[in-house]
Design a protein around this motif. Structure first.
Motif, short mmCIF file in Angstrom:
data_model
loop_
_atom_site.label_atom_id
_atom_site.label_comp_id
_atom_site.label_asym_id
_atom_site.label_seq_id
_atom_site.Cartn_x
_atom_site.Cartn_y
_atom_site.Cartn_z
N UNK A 66 -6.41 11.08 9.24
CA UNK A 66 -5.91 9.57 8.74
C UNK A 66 -4.86 9.80 7.61
N UNK A 67 -3.97 9.12 7.38
CA UNK A 67 -3.27 8.93 6.20
C UNK A 67 -3.13 7.63 5.74
N UNK A 68 -3.47 6.64 6.66
CA UNK A 68 -3.73 5.12 6.38
C UNK A 68 -4.75 4.72 7.21
N UNK A 69 -5.66 3.70 6.66
CA UNK A 69 -6.84 3.20 7.58
C UNK A 69 -6.59 1.68 7.38
N UNK A 70 -6.72 0.89 8.51
CA UNK A 70 -6.48 -0.49 8.22
C UNK A 70 -7.65 -1.21 9.25
N UNK A 71 -8.07 -2.25 8.47
CA UNK A 71 -9.38 -3.12 9.41
C UNK A 71 -9.03 -4.54 9.50
N UNK A 72 -9.07 -5.38 10.46
CA UNK A 72 -9.36 -6.89 10.44
C UNK A 72 -9.91 -7.45 11.33
N UNK A 73 -10.22 -8.63 11.39
CA UNK A 73 -10.96 -9.46 12.48
C UNK A 73 -9.65 -10.05 13.08
N UNK A 74 -9.65 -9.87 14.57
CA UNK A 74 -8.39 -10.50 15.11
C UNK A 74 -9.10 -11.09 16.41
N UNK A 75 -9.01 -12.60 16.63
CA UNK A 75 -9.42 -13.07 17.84
C UNK A 75 -10.91 -12.59 18.36
N UNK A 76 -11.92 -12.84 17.29
CA UNK A 76 -13.37 -12.55 17.53
C UNK A 76 -13.35 -10.99 17.49
N UNK A 77 -12.54 -10.06 17.34
CA UNK A 77 -12.78 -8.72 17.34
C UNK A 77 -12.42 -8.18 16.00
N UNK A 78 -13.28 -7.08 15.64
CA UNK A 78 -13.14 -6.32 14.55
C UNK A 78 -12.13 -5.23 14.90
N UNK A 79 -11.02 -4.98 14.60
CA UNK A 79 -9.80 -3.87 14.95
C UNK A 79 -9.95 -2.94 13.73
N UNK A 80 -10.07 -1.69 14.06
CA UNK A 80 -10.09 -0.42 13.13
C UNK A 80 -9.10 0.44 13.62
N UNK A 81 -8.16 0.81 12.63
CA UNK A 81 -7.15 1.73 13.18
C UNK A 81 -6.67 2.73 12.31
N UNK A 82 -6.02 3.76 12.57
CA UNK A 82 -5.19 4.60 11.37
C UNK A 82 -4.04 5.28 12.03
N UNK A 83 -3.29 5.76 11.11
CA UNK A 83 -2.09 6.56 11.47
C UNK A 83 -2.26 7.69 10.82
N UNK A 84 -1.84 8.88 11.36
CA UNK A 84 -1.55 10.32 10.72
C UNK A 84 -0.45 10.62 10.28
N UNK A 85 0.02 11.61 9.81
CA UNK A 85 1.24 11.79 9.27
C UNK A 85 2.37 11.88 10.03
N UNK A 86 2.11 11.87 11.61
CA UNK A 86 3.12 11.86 12.35
C UNK A 86 3.24 10.49 13.03
N UNK A 87 2.50 9.31 12.49
CA UNK A 87 2.72 8.18 13.19
C UNK A 87 1.98 8.18 14.32
N UNK A 117 0.98 -1.12 -0.08
CA UNK A 117 0.22 0.14 -0.10
C UNK A 117 0.96 1.35 0.05
N UNK A 118 0.84 2.21 -0.73
CA UNK A 118 1.25 3.48 -1.01
C UNK A 118 0.17 4.57 -0.47
N UNK A 119 0.21 5.17 0.52
CA UNK A 119 -0.74 6.12 0.83
C UNK A 119 -0.25 7.21 1.74
N UNK A 120 -0.37 8.48 1.29
CA UNK A 120 0.06 9.75 2.14
C UNK A 120 1.64 9.70 1.74
#
Length: 289
Positions: free
Chosen positions: A189-210, A61-64
């Motif tokens: 957010x410069x990057x958004x990622x989602x996934x299912x981990x151990x019966x949980x939906x995890x949604x997260x993002x990074x900004x330009x400063x990490x 993925x290339x973003x921001x």
């Protein structure tokens, strides 16, 4: 730059679960599915411990201002690279994220020495970004330190790392939304990622400063408001991480306004631990998972 190590942080999303149930929806309405199906793409390999490791599936993925590259083999072992940059060139491993994760663990061998953060542990060289074919190629090598400091292991040297013609997508090709305010400042957010981990939906993002903002939702929850509690057994949780530390939500709520088999939408707000605490308000999410 701080290296992210905990299970619920975005590095896990970029690396270990990028191949499970994540999809990216381009603006034209078609759906590009990241590896996890039957199509292998690109070449990713490296030498360590007397053997050559070869990926079964790859994704980039290339973003921001970020480049992310992930690879997994048939055993579930994975490599992940997150670079602060967007062009060809040489990037130091210790100030970016370069890691190998064995199967079945949240820990891995990172190009970062906790006892000597300035150690030159290696590099990643982006040799070509083909904007017509939308592929990325390069090389890497690094000395990996085990990330679980409570269970130390000897460092491993990773050599002859090569990634060639790895297909990439750009974050602009997705319709995912993740916004909030941290205090009075908009979290962009410069990057958004989602996934299912151990019966949980995890949604997260990074900004330009990490900085990292993420929420976690039990995958069995339906629409409605769900309270964040300061316990380990809650059905919803929130996290915020800056350069200093990771902070956990101790109060707040996450409201699911709509949910399908592959998309979830809602709002959130929470207050973290820490002194002073971070107050997250006006949070919204509308993402595929």
């Amino acid at each position: 730059m701080k290296v992210f190590k905990s299970k619920l942080q975005l590095v896990v999303l970029f690396f270990a679960v990028l191949f499970t149930s994540c999809t990216y929806e381009p603006v034209d309405g078609t759906v590009e599915t990241v590896p996890g199906g039957n199509t292998a793409s690109g070449v990713f390999k490296a030498d360590f411990s007397g053997n050559t490791w070869t990926a079964k599936e790859t994704q980039a993925i290339i973003s921001g201002n970020f480049i992310e590259i992930a690879a997994v083999n048939s055993k579930g072992e994975s490599f992940g690279i997150v670079i602060e940059g967007s062009i060809a060139g040489t990037y130091a491993a210790n100030v970016n994220i370069v890691a190998y994760t064995p199967a079945g663990t949240e820990y891995g061998y990172w190009a970062y020495n906790d006892n000597n953060p300035t150690e030159n542990t290696g590099s990643v060289i982006i040799t070509k970004i083909d904007t017509e074919k939308k592929t990325i190629s390069g090389t890497f090598q690094f000395k990996g330190y085990w990330s679980d400091t409570d269970d130390p292991k000897p460092a491993i040297q990773f050599t002859n790392g090569v990634f060639k013609d790895i297909p990439y997508i750009t974050q602009e090709e997705t319709t995912d939304v993740f916004t909030a305010k941290v205090g009075s400042t908009n979290f962009v957010a410069t990057d958004i990622s989602t996934a299912e981990i151990d019966d949980f939906i995890t949604i997260g993002a990074l900004d330009a400063n990490f900085n990292n903002l993420s929420i976690v939702i039990k995958n069995t929850l339906g629409t409605g408001s769900h309270t964040i509690t300061n316990t380990l057994s809650g059905n919803v949780q929130g996290y915020y991480e800056d350069v200093n530390d990771e902070y956990k939500a101790i109060s707040g709520s996450i409201t699911i306004t709509s949910k399908t088999a592959d998309r979830i939408k809602g709002t959130f707000n929470f207050t973290t631990n820490g002194t002073p605490p971070f107050v997250i308000t006006e949070g919204t999410f509308d993402v595929e998972y």
